[in-house]
Enzyme design. Structure first.
Site, PDB file in Angstrom:
ATOM      1  N   LYS B  78       1.736   2.787   2.717  1.00  0.00           N
ATOM      2  CA  LYS B  78       1.649   4.102   1.690  1.00  0.00           C
ATOM      3  C   LYS B  78       0.212   4.529   1.741  1.00  0.00           C
ATOM      4  O   LYS B  78      -0.722   3.749   1.990  1.00  0.00           O
ATOM      5  CB  LYS B  78       1.958   3.432   0.292  1.00  0.00           C
ATOM      6  CG  LYS B  78       1.960   4.607  -0.785  1.00  0.00           C
ATOM      7  CD  LYS B  78       2.393   3.916  -2.178  1.00  0.00           C
ATOM      8  CE  LYS B  78       2.305   4.899  -3.368  1.00  0.00           C
ATOM      9  NZ  LYS B  78       2.685   4.167  -4.519  1.00  0.00           N
ATOM     10  N   SER B 153       6.966   6.192  -6.730  1.00  0.00           N
ATOM     11  CA  SER B 153       5.895   7.237  -6.041  1.00  0.00           C
ATOM     12  C   SER B 153       5.845   6.647  -4.546  1.00  0.00           C
ATOM     13  O   SER B 153       5.380   7.103  -3.685  1.00  0.00           O
ATOM     14  CB  SER B 153       4.524   7.118  -6.757  1.00  0.00           C
ATOM     15  OG  SER B 153       3.784   5.735  -6.429  1.00  0.00           O
ATOM     16  N   SER B 177       6.935   1.891  -9.003  1.00  0.00           N
ATOM     17  CA  SER B 177       6.784   2.839  -7.753  1.00  0.00           C
ATOM     18  C   SER B 177       7.109   2.007  -6.545  1.00  0.00           C
ATOM     19  O   SER B 177       7.241   2.656  -5.446  1.00  0.00           O
ATOM     20  CB  SER B 177       5.219   3.169  -7.699  1.00  0.00           C
ATOM     21  OG  SER B 177       5.135   4.455  -8.540  1.00  0.00           O
TER      22      SER B 177
END
Lengths: 94, 469
Positions: B78, B153, B177
């Site tokens: 990420k 997310s 997330s």
């Protein structure tokens, strides 16, 4: 929450926002605060700081063995938008 | 050429050691499928230019006879997890062009375990969102239906796995997330116990809740990816050791279901049906199912949406256009701050910083932030008590399947309600895993198992049984 308050809060947070955004945020905050406000009415225990949890506490380490002065300076400074010599540069403050 | 679609990390590692294919061939297979399909999905913000060089290094080690847990396995990271010498933006314009000057502890451990760091994946700006729509670099699409969101997310990491680009990826989970996008993209997603994985080098959203964790195809793979990054770290004083939470209770296959919570308003019929099927499956696997009462758990989301913006407003104060990242010029230093932050932060980030500023401001601090902290403590105690009698808690991961792109973006509260089932684990610091539990049409659904503090082992046992591993 009125628009003026949103503008004041944005100033506290040092964020430029325009009138239109302040207006729409004021409505959105009303909805969000109305939802999160449910916990204000719940009877809960007073905050017990560390009375039962043995896991909560500051974890300190000895302030010893620093790395050799200056070895990371150049690498870190390269990321600053403005720099001069071994310093980050900002505009005149006074 | 390795067939990515039919590999797990476990089987790929075996094949690499047996030289059925090389790390270079495995990396090339990932690069090829990304090149072909990521223009539609947009999971990656950047595929690093040294992937094949990393793979060659791995091949050399394999030839030398080295055997590391992730040797030669390409993983996606990420965009808020720092890799030395690589760009990291946390999905924000305010960090455009920023180059990390060090490795996060998680990435350092991955490199030590032999993994190939393939690239950085798209995310909601500063991990604020449940759809990856708030990224400053475009929307990621759900690989199962390109008109829908991948969740967020960590949507890019979930989509990269769901689309078959990689065998494993990493995200961060502050309120769901990792688990919510895992459910939307049909993968396994794990949020470890708070403190299990070092946050050093993770761009912070809410430091008391943030935790790095893996996405994988199988629970066994998730366990490998988790083992590679966990451990106490002198650079993050909130990390825990294996002794922090002693394993007092023996695993006895008892699952608790907080019925009132699971039947909350707004839970889709398809989700409810799928959930009941999962309950039946656990019963058939010999698990005892108990209804449990957790009277305060439904307030987790309210507490979360006070604590998280409060911490975010403080954490994001560091972005000032002086030290790194974007700089917008004003007439003086103060105006530089206002312009840089006003133009560098996106809409959702501005919204949460200002909201956080409000709940921390004098006169409202105790009413909101103080109440939220008390509620957090109450929920934590309630769950701690519950885990004396049960081993696991079962809920759906999300109240709905993946929603349409654009459907919730203009209604912040509707977006926040996406996190209803995932937030309690963050509030109480508990380990929690989302498992793929079937489909609603083409859309994947997920169920979520939560365990007591430090009991990831229970999640792995039950998860493997549920997925038939």
């Amino acid at each position: 929450m009125d628009k003026e308050k949103v503008i004041d809060l944005a100033k506290l947070a040092r964020i430029d926002i325009d009138d239109k955004e302040a207006e729409s945020l004021s409505h959105e905050f009303d909805v969000i605060l109305n939802y999160v406000g449910e916990i204000k009415n719940t009877k809960v225990l007073p905050l017990i700081s560390d009375s039962q949890g043995k896991t909560l506490g500051n974890i300190m380490r000895e302030d010893v063995k620093p790395h050799e002065s200056g070895i990371y300076t150049k690498k870190v400074l390269e990321q600053a938008p403005m720099n001069e010599g071994y310093y980050i540069k900002v505009k005149k403050i006074l | 050429m390795p067939d990515l679609a039919n590999l797990s990390i476990k089987s790929a590692r075996d094949a690499l050691q047996k030289k059925e294919f090389s790390a270079r061939e495995l990396a090339q297979a990932s690069l090829d499928v990304i090149k072909e399909k990521d223009k539609d999905v947009h999971a990656f913000l950047e595929v690093f230019d040294d992937v094949l060089a990393q793979a060659d290094e791995a091949d050399k080690k394999i030839t030398k006879g080295e055997n590391l847990p992730l040797l030669g396995i390409p993983v996606a990271i990420k965009d808020n997890i720092l890799v030395d010498g690589k760009s990291a933006t946390a999905g924000s314009k305010i960090l455009e062009g920023f180059i990390s000057s060090y490795d996060s502890t998680a990435v350092k451990k991955l490199k030590d375990a032999g993994a190939i760091i393939l690239g950085r994946t798209n995310m909601d700006e500063f991990a604020m969102g449940s759809s990856t729509e708030s990224s400053a670099y475009g929307v990621t699409k759900n690989p199962h239906d390109l008109s829908r969101v991948p969740g967020g997310s960590s949507g890019g990491s979930a989509a990269a796995l769901g689309a078959g680009f990689v065998l494993g990826s990493y995200g961060s989970d502050t309120g769901g997330s990792i688990r919510q996008p895992a459910a939307f993209c049909g993968t396994v997603g794990l949020k470890p116990t708070y403190g299990r994985v070092s946050r050093f080098g993770l761009i912070a959203l809410a430091s008391s809740l943030d935790q790095i964790g893996p996405f994988a195809r199988t629970v066994s793979d998730a366990e490998i990816l988790y083992d590679a990054i966990r451990g106490q770290d002198i650079l993050d004083s909130t990390t825990i050791s294996d002794e922090t939470y002693p394993k007092e209770k023996k695993f006895s296959k008892i699952i608790g279901i907080p019925r009132t919570f699971v039947e909350s308003e707004g839970v889709d019929e398809s989700v409810k049906k799928n959930f009941e099927k999962a309950v039946e499956k656990f019963k058939s696997l010999g698990y005892e199912i108990k209804d449990i009462e957790l009277p305060h758990i439904q307030h987790s989301l309210a507490a979360y949406y006070i604590i998280m913006p409060a911490e975010a407003s403080s954490n994001l104060a560091r972005f000032d256009g002086v030290k790194y990242g974007l700089h917008k010029d004003g007439s003086d230093v103060i105006e530089d701050y206002f312009k840089t932050r006003g133009q560098g932060f996106g809409k959702e980030t501005r919204r949460r910083i200002i909201l956080g500023t409000y709940v921390l401001s004098s006169g409202y601090y105790d009413e909101y932030y103080g109440s939220a902290l008390r509620m957090k403590e109450l929920i934590t105690d309630e769950l701690k008590e519950a885990f004396k009698k049960i081993d696991l808690i079962l809920t759906p991961t999300t109240p709905t399947p993946a929603f349409k792109i654009g459907e919730k973006i203009s209604n912040p509260l509707a977006m926040y309600l996406e996190d209803i089932f995932t937030v309690p684990a963050n509030i109480a610091g508990l380990p929690c895993i989302s498992l793929s539990s079937g489909f609603d049409g083409v859309l994947p659904l997920g169920i979520e198992l939560t365990a007591g503090l430090g009991r990831e082992d229970n999640l792995f046992i039950a998860g493997k049984e549920f997925l038939g591993e």
